[in-house]
Scaffold this motif. Structure first.
Motif, PDB file in Angstrom:
ATOM      1  N   LYS A 223       0.830  -1.203   0.000  1.00 23.56           N
ATOM      2  CA  LYS A 223       0.000   0.000   0.000  1.00 23.56           C
ATOM      3  C   LYS A 223       0.862   1.250   0.000  1.00 23.56           C
ATOM      4  N   GLU A 224       0.236   2.356  -0.379  1.00 27.40           N
ATOM      5  CA  GLU A 224       0.944   3.616  -0.369  1.00 27.40           C
ATOM      6  C   GLU A 224       1.084   4.141   1.055  1.00 27.40           C
ATOM      7  N   ARG A 225       2.076   5.010   1.234  1.00 26.44           N
ATOM      8  CA  ARG A 225       2.258   5.634   2.541  1.00 26.44           C
ATOM      9  C   ARG A 225       1.092   6.573   2.812  1.00 26.44           C
ATOM     10  N   GLU A 226       0.537   6.466   4.023  1.00 26.05           N
ATOM     11  CA  GLU A 226      -0.672   7.215   4.391  1.00 26.05           C
ATOM     12  C   GLU A 226      -0.377   8.164   5.551  1.00 26.05           C
ATOM     13  N   GLY A 227      -0.810   9.393   5.424  1.00 25.11           N
ATOM     14  CA  GLY A 227      -0.665  10.336   6.524  1.00 25.11           C
ATOM     15  C   GLY A 227      -1.592   9.982   7.664  1.00 25.11           C
ATOM     16  N   VAL A 228      -1.065   9.963   8.867  1.00 21.73           N
ATOM     17  CA  VAL A 228      -1.837   9.582  10.056  1.00 21.73           C
ATOM     18  C   VAL A 228      -2.138  10.797  10.923  1.00 21.73           C
ATOM     19  N   SER A 229      -1.120  11.579  11.218  1.00 22.56           N
ATOM     20  CA  SER A 229      -1.297  12.721  12.109  1.00 22.56           C
ATOM     21  C   SER A 229      -0.152  13.692  11.913  1.00 22.56           C
ATOM     22  N   CYS A 230      -0.377  14.936  12.331  1.00 26.33           N
ATOM     23  CA  CYS A 230       0.645  15.958  12.181  1.00 26.33           C
ATOM     24  C   CYS A 230       0.519  16.982  13.290  1.00 26.33           C
ATOM     25  N   ILE A 231       1.654  17.560  13.673  1.00 23.03           N
ATOM     26  CA  ILE A 231       1.661  18.634  14.654  1.00 23.03           C
ATOM     27  C   ILE A 231       2.604  19.718  14.157  1.00 23.03           C
ATOM     28  N   SER A 232       2.167  20.951  14.304  1.00 27.68           N
ATOM     29  CA  SER A 232       2.967  22.080  13.857  1.00 27.68           C
ATOM     30  C   SER A 232       3.617  22.756  15.059  1.00 27.68           C
ATOM     31  N   ARG A 233       4.918  22.853  15.045  1.00 28.16           N
ATOM     32  CA  ARG A 233       5.589  23.593  16.117  1.00 28.16           C
ATOM     33  C   ARG A 233       5.338  25.085  15.961  1.00 28.16           C
ATOM     34  N   SER A 234       5.169  25.510  14.733  1.00 26.28           N
ATOM     35  CA  SER A 234       4.963  26.931  14.460  1.00 26.28           C
ATOM     36  C   SER A 234       3.624  27.433  14.990  1.00 26.28           C
ATOM     37  N   TYR A 235       2.576  26.640  14.764  1.00 25.82           N
ATOM     38  CA  TYR A 235       1.224  27.112  15.074  1.00 25.82           C
ATOM     39  C   TYR A 235       0.537  26.314  16.181  1.00 25.82           C
TER      40      TYR A 235
ATOM     41  N   ASN B  65      -1.056  23.578  16.025  1.00 25.23           N
ATOM     42  CA  ASN B  65      -2.244  22.808  15.663  1.00 25.23           C
ATOM     43  C   ASN B  65      -1.884  21.369  15.353  1.00 25.23           C
ATOM     44  N   THR B  66      -2.892  20.502  15.466  1.00 22.86           N
ATOM     45  CA  THR B  66      -2.728  19.084  15.176  1.00 22.86           C
ATOM     46  C   THR B  66      -3.807  18.638  14.192  1.00 22.86           C
ATOM     47  N   SER B  67      -3.546  17.528  13.522  1.00 22.01           N
ATOM     48  CA  SER B  67      -4.537  16.982  12.598  1.00 22.01           C
ATOM     49  C   SER B  67      -4.420  15.475  12.578  1.00 22.01           C
TER      50      SER B  67
ATOM     51  N   PHE C 191      -5.950   7.844  18.374  1.00 26.83           N
ATOM     52  CA  PHE C 191      -4.544   8.262  18.381  1.00 26.83           C
ATOM     53  C   PHE C 191      -4.452   9.710  18.861  1.00 26.83           C
ATOM     54  N   THR C 192      -3.354  10.003  19.541  1.00 30.19           N
ATOM     55  CA  THR C 192      -3.089  11.372  19.991  1.00 30.19           C
ATOM     56  C   THR C 192      -1.639  11.724  19.697  1.00 30.19           C
ATOM     57  N   ILE C 193      -1.438  12.823  18.991  1.00 29.71           N
ATOM     58  CA  ILE C 193      -0.093  13.314  18.731  1.00 29.71           C
ATOM     59  C   ILE C 193       0.229  14.400  19.755  1.00 29.71           C
ATOM     60  N   SER C 194       1.465  14.383  20.241  1.00 30.35           N
ATOM     61  CA  SER C 194       1.879  15.385  21.221  1.00 30.35           C
ATOM     62  C   SER C 194       3.370  15.643  21.038  1.00 30.35           C
ATOM     63  N   SER C 195       3.853  16.613  21.780  1.00 28.89           N
ATOM     64  CA  SER C 195       5.254  16.969  21.614  1.00 28.89           C
ATOM     65  C   SER C 195       5.864  17.436  22.920  1.00 28.89           C
TER      66      SER C 195
END
Length: 122
Positions: free
Chosen positions: A42-54, A56-58, A67-71
């Motif tokens: 399968k193709e690589r799939e985006g799961v989650s993202c976090i922006s250090r600049s802003y 925001n998460t997605s 799932f929860t993304i954090s930093s």
């Protein structure tokens, strides 16, 4: 820029794993870190993202609520807490970095780690 993933493993369906992405080499604080996954064939799939600049998460719809993304930017670490895992969550999980903003497109990201394997058994 270097990204190093860790935390993968084998878990039963319904279980949890926490992935880590260690980020190094950025000389400024404006970047985004995303988690992608790739299952065999399968193709690589985006799961989650976090922006250090802003700040925001997605999330992709299939993992919302599980799932929860954090930093921890002081430690240059990004985490992906994965709960209620399903067999379809299995794959190699990669973290990617971009100097702009989050995107769900693999081609957006300039830097990648080597990946960590997640296997969810039924």
């Amino acid at each position: 820029v270097q990204l190093v993933e860790s935390g993968g493993g084998v878990v039963q369906a319904g279980g949890s794993l926490k992935l880590s992405c260690a980020v190094s080499g950025f000389t400024f604080d404006h970047y985004a870190i995303a988690w992608f996954r790739q299952a065999p064939g399968k193709e690589r799939e985006g799961v989650s993202c976090i922006s250090r600049s802003y700040g925001n998460t997605s999330y992709v719809d299939s993992v919302k609520g599980r799932f929860t993304i954090s930093s921890d930017w002081k430690k240059n670490l990004v985490y992906l807490q994965m709960n209620s895992l399903k067999p379809e969550d299995s794959g190699i999980y990669f973290c990617g970095a971009d100097t702009r903003i989050c995107s769900r497109y693999e081609s957006w990201y300039d830097y990648w780690g080597q990946g960590t394997q997640v296997t969810v058994s039924s």
